[in-house]
Design a protein around this motif. Structure first.
Motif, PDB file in Angstrom:
ATOM      1  N   GLY A 288      48.819  38.371  21.927  1.00 37.74           N
ATOM      2  CA  GLY A 288      49.115  37.040  22.420  1.00 37.74           C
ATOM      3  C   GLY A 288      49.665  37.009  23.837  1.00 37.74           C
ATOM      4  N   THR A 289      49.768  38.161  24.504  1.00 37.15           N
ATOM      5  CA  THR A 289      50.289  38.243  25.869  1.00 37.15           C
ATOM      6  C   THR A 289      49.165  38.574  26.836  1.00 37.15           C
ATOM      7  OG1 THR A 289      52.479  38.954  25.114  1.00 37.15           O
ATOM      8  CG2 THR A 289      51.893  39.435  27.401  1.00 37.15           C
ATOM      9  N   LEU A 290      49.091  37.812  27.926  1.00 32.55           N
ATOM     10  CA  LEU A 290      48.077  38.051  28.946  1.00 32.55           C
ATOM     11  C   LEU A 290      48.615  39.028  29.978  1.00 32.55           C
ATOM     12  CD1 LEU A 290      45.244  37.169  29.960  1.00 32.55           C
ATOM     13  CD2 LEU A 290      46.429  35.486  31.382  1.00 32.55           C
ATOM     14  N   HIS A 291      47.861  40.069  30.254  1.00 27.63           N
ATOM     15  CA  HIS A 291      48.230  41.085  31.234  1.00 27.63           C
ATOM     16  C   HIS A 291      47.278  40.969  32.423  1.00 27.63           C
ATOM     17  CE1 HIS A 291      50.482  43.011  27.941  1.00 27.63           C
ATOM     18  NE2 HIS A 291      49.392  42.809  27.226  1.00 27.63           N
ATOM     19  N   THR A 292      47.773  41.244  33.618  1.00 30.32           N
ATOM     20  CA  THR A 292      46.933  41.217  34.816  1.00 30.32           C
ATOM     21  C   THR A 292      47.084  42.520  35.573  1.00 30.32           C
ATOM     22  OG1 THR A 292      47.042  38.814  35.046  1.00 30.32           O
ATOM     23  CG2 THR A 292      46.457  40.086  37.007  1.00 30.32           C
ATOM     24  N   ALA A 293      45.968  43.179  35.828  1.00 35.36           N
ATOM     25  CA  ALA A 293      45.952  44.409  36.602  1.00 35.36           C
ATOM     26  C   ALA A 293      45.331  44.112  37.966  1.00 35.36           C
ATOM     27  CB  ALA A 293      45.131  45.487  35.881  1.00 35.36           C
ATOM     28  N   ALA A 294      45.989  44.558  39.029  1.00 42.65           N
ATOM     29  CA  ALA A 294      45.472  44.367  40.382  1.00 42.65           C
ATOM     30  C   ALA A 294      44.896  45.672  40.897  1.00 42.65           C
ATOM     31  CB  ALA A 294      46.587  43.872  41.302  1.00 42.65           C
ATOM     32  N   LEU A 295      43.642  45.644  41.311  1.00 43.20           N
ATOM     33  CA  LEU A 295      42.933  46.861  41.715  1.00 43.20           C
ATOM     34  C   LEU A 295      42.405  46.701  43.139  1.00 43.20           C
ATOM     35  CD1 LEU A 295      41.851  45.768  38.697  1.00 43.20           C
ATOM     36  CD2 LEU A 295      40.780  47.973  38.678  1.00 43.20           C
TER      37      LEU A 295
END
Length: 301
Positions: A288-295
């Motif tokens: 239920g948690t949104l994660h964001t990865a920056a590449l």
């Protein structure tokens, strides 16, 4: 931008990427990532809270879209026009159709009628929202706090009426948040990183203007993650911005979500039109948690 559903051949070479991962509980995040300092915006950009006039592009060419601008940098395309106003942390905007009237008919794209993005000139402060539309066609995007500096606001949508009905478009405008803007440098390159218990590894070496494949693998405590939850019809959403001019690209997932059990490897169709550094933002959901990865990906000519 019309979605490309082709499945390209897998690319064997692995690219060295910069990956910064931050977990968040909502889709909007400001200042969570780091990026290379971009050139200063040209004069004539609008101050926060003022109506935006037409603006052009800056930086390297990335393959012109209709109107001569790099992808995603035009305010008008195909007879459709974006107009917006930043008021505090709310961005209100409208889309005018070829008939001169406000567009109120939209077709869902990845479950949403409108995808809205905000990013600063140095490619930091990424936010991805799904705004709401009033009956008169005015959209409101409630942003998280914006750091001072030059920002670009993107509206990604599929018209449901007019000459371009059914064709995906990305239009954008600039806004300036007053104050002293401190550029955030690009972190050192790395093939993977571990944050919040997740190790994310990215492979693939697309060339500018050529279809290729990027694959993202997610693991935790040394074990493959197979409980990725559906997010916007897929198990991950991937957006890219070109350093210098902030040209826009959406990297399309090659598979749709069929249940709560995605992963560990997610393939994406990658077609980036220009060489140089691209800042990629991967969003995926677990528990239920949104994660964001920056590449940060360097694309060869």
């Amino acid at each position: 931008m019309t979605r490309n559903t082709r499945t390209p051949a897998a690319v064997a070479a692995a690219a060295v990427l910069t990956l910064t991962l931050a977990a968040c509980g909502s889709e909007s995040m400001a200042g969570m990532d780091h990026a290379k300092s971009a050139p200063a915006a040209p004069s004539g950009h609008d101050m926060a809270g003022m109506s935006h006039g037409p603006d052009g592009m800056g930086g390297a060419s990335t393959g012109a879209s209709a109107g001569g601008a790099a992808p995603g940098l035009a305010a008008e395309q195909g007879g459709y026009r974006l107009d917006g106003r930043l008021s505090g942390t709310e961005y209100r905007f409208t889309v005018t159709g070829p008939d001169g009237a406000r567009l109120t008919a939209y077709r869902p794209d990845a479950t949403k009628q409108m995808h809205f993005y905000a990013i600063r000139a140095d490619l930091s402060g990424f936010q991805h929202l799904h705004p709401t539309m009033a009956a008169d066609g005015t959209w409101t995007a409630p942003l998280a706090a914006l750091e001072p500096g030059d920002w670009r606001m993107y509206a990604s949508f599929v018209p449901g009426a007019g000459a371009g009905a059914g064709t995906g478009l990305v239009l954008s405008r600039t806004a300036t948040v007053p104050g002293t803007a401190a550029a955030v440098p690009l972190p050192p390159a790395a093939a993977s990183t571990t944050v919040d218990g997740y190790t994310v590894t990215v492979a693939g070496a697309p060339k500018a203007g050529t279809a290729g494949e990027l694959s993202v693998t997610v693991s935790k405590d040394g074990q493959p993650v197979t409980d990725l939850q559906p997010y916007l019809e897929t198990y991950a959403h991937l957006t890219a911005f070109h350093a210098g001019d902030r040209a826009f690209a959406h990297l399309h997932p090659e598979t749709k979500a069929t249940g709560a059990g995605g992963g560990p490897t997610l393939p994406f169709h990658a077609e980036l039109p220009a060489p140089g550094d691209w800042r990629l933002f991967l969003q995926f959901q677990t528990g239920g948690t949104l994660h964001t990865a920056a590449l940060t990906l360097n694309v060869a000519a």
